[in-house]
Design an enzyme around this catalytic site. Structure first.
Site, PDB file in Angstrom:
ATOM      1  N   CYS A  87      13.335   8.371   4.882  1.00 14.51           N
ATOM      2  CA  CYS A  87      13.186   7.434   3.620  1.00 14.51           C
ATOM      3  C   CYS A  87      13.471   8.000   2.353  1.00 14.51           C
ATOM      4  CB  CYS A  87      11.486   7.118   3.584  1.00 14.51           C
ATOM      5  SG  CYS A  87      10.517   8.501   3.493  1.00 14.51           S
ATOM      6  N   HIS A 132       7.073   7.624  -2.355  1.00 17.47           N
ATOM      7  CA  HIS A 132       7.295   8.996  -3.072  1.00 17.47           C
ATOM      8  C   HIS A 132       7.923   8.715  -4.521  1.00 17.47           C
ATOM      9  CE1 HIS A 132       7.145  10.548   1.009  1.00 17.47           C
ATOM     10  NE2 HIS A 132       8.245   9.594   1.610  1.00 17.47           N
TER      11      HIS A 132
END
Ligand SMILES: NC(=O)c1ccc[n+]([C@@H]2O[C@H](COP(=O)([O-])OP(=O)(O)OC[C@H]3O[C@@H](n4cnc5c(N)ncnc54)[C@H](O)[C@@H]3O)[C@@H](O)[C@H]2O)c1
Length: 349
Positions: free
Chosen positions: A146, A226
């Site tokens: 990701c 994140h």
């Protein structure tokens, strides 16, 4: 002659696997054979509720899965041996994919691995808008993590269009996935990764070899998304408008604004739920428009974005299947189909 519709199996029905399975089921030109796993927990039972065919990835798990209430259709190896699958999307935990590779080789099946595997497992690391064509016809491809996907979409776009000489990025990672937050994770702290560069920079170079990038990472105490903060140096002078223009056109990248009240990762998660997508998934990379800044000499840009870790790699997995099967030979054609099926947008609100 009957139209070729690649048959796809998802091996490993966890955070990524269950999302990829749903995404594959939505594609008109692909067919979902089913899923395979090694347990009979609520996640696999959910696949049963959705009437998916369920296979045991390891032969010695069949009895246990049946005892656990799963109607096991057979073993993964039996399915591959019978020629019922064209592409396996391996969404097993990191490093299990590498072990599974010999099985896929044995039956001549194509496989798409995930970011938890090393680049060498597949030989091609994939982000659709950067290097779709590299994966055409290959037996093995790896959809990068990701974090790497986000870097390649945002910084990769700037590099391709404006010429980047150097990137330094800091990543505040989620500590643990939501489903296992009851078991592990950190609380009320930030844990730096002391190995510099963190693996994310070198990983981005497996997709964009010419990108000069160093990343530093730390684990935050949250469990979703994140946060990336990047300093990007350019080969020639650029203006704020140039950076905005590139990102405005870059597929699967969107803007959010602090001035609209988008204050943190939590705001973005709330937006993603308001979009009404399955599980509140966000496939795009939201860049804070207000964060985009350029140094007075025009050589550097600074920007901050969120990385929806559970979902940004889902469209890449769909595109990877079209690339390895050569169902679409142009990235634009595959991405258009994927984006339409998943309602991927250029404006979240
Ligand atoms: N979680 C994320 O945010 C995220 C994001 C991007 C990429 N990835 C990558 O995706 C991959 C999968 O990660 P995840 O978070 O979905 O894992 P997960 O732990 O949520 O799910 C893994 C699934 O695989 C099953 N499994 C375990 N051993 C198996 C085996 N031998 N054969 C078949 N199935 C087996 C587990 O029962 C589970 O259902 C990893 O490579 C990871 O690095 C994860």
């Amino acid at each position: 002659m009957a139209k070729y519709v690649p048959r796809v199996l998802i091996n490993g029905y966890g955070v990524i696997g269950k999302r990829v399975a749903d995404a594959i089921a939505k594609q008109e030109d692909l067919s979902l054979v089913g899923i395979s796993d090694v347990v009979a927990d609520w996640r696999v039972k959910m696949a049963q509720t959705k009437r998916m065919n369920i296979y045991a990835s390891l032969p010695d798990r069949v009895d246990e899965m049946r005892k656990g209430g799963i109607e096991v259709s057979g073993t993964l190896e039996g399915l591959l041996k019978g020629g019922g699958v064209d592409v396996v999307i391996d969404c097993t935990p990191a490093k299990i994919g590498a072990k599974n590779k010999s099985l896929y080789e044995k039956y001549g099946v194509k496989a798409v691995f995930q970011g938890g595997e090393k680049h060498e497992v597949a030989g091609v690391s994939f982000v659709a808008q950067r290097n779709y064509e590299e994966a055409l016809g290959r037996q093995f491809v790896r959809v990068v993590s990701c974090n790497t996907t986000a870097i390649c979409r945002v910084v990769g776009g700037l590099h391709e269009k404006l010429g980047v000489s150097k990137v330094r990025a800091v990543i505040i990672r989620r500590a643990v996935d939501v489903w296992e937050s009851s078991r592990v994770g950190v609380m009320n702290t930030v844990v730096p990764e002391l190995h510099i560069p963190s693996h994310h920079g070198p990983d981005a170079q497996t997709v964009i070899p010419s990108l000069n990038i160093v990343t530093l990472a730390a684990k935050g105490s949250h469990n979703l998304y994140h946060l990336h903060m990047a300093m990007v140096e350019f080969r020639s002078t650029i203006g704020l408008g140039d950076v905005i223009d590139v990102l405005e056109k870059e597929p699967r990248v969107v803007f959010v604004n602090g001035s609209d009240g988008v204050e943190g990762l939590n705001s973005i998660f709330e937006i993603s739920r308001d979009l009404g997508r399955p599980r509140g998934d966000l496939y795009e990379i939201p860049v804070w428009f207000d964060s985009i800044s350029v140094s007075p000499d025009g050589r550097e840009a600074y920007l901050i974005w969120a990385t929806p870790n559970e979902s940004n790699v889902i469209p890449e997995n769909v595109d990877a299947v079209r690339a390895v099967t050569e169902l679409e030979v142009r990235r634009e054609d595959s991405m258009r189909k994927t984006d339409r099926s998943l309602d991927i947008v250029k404006k979240l609100y």
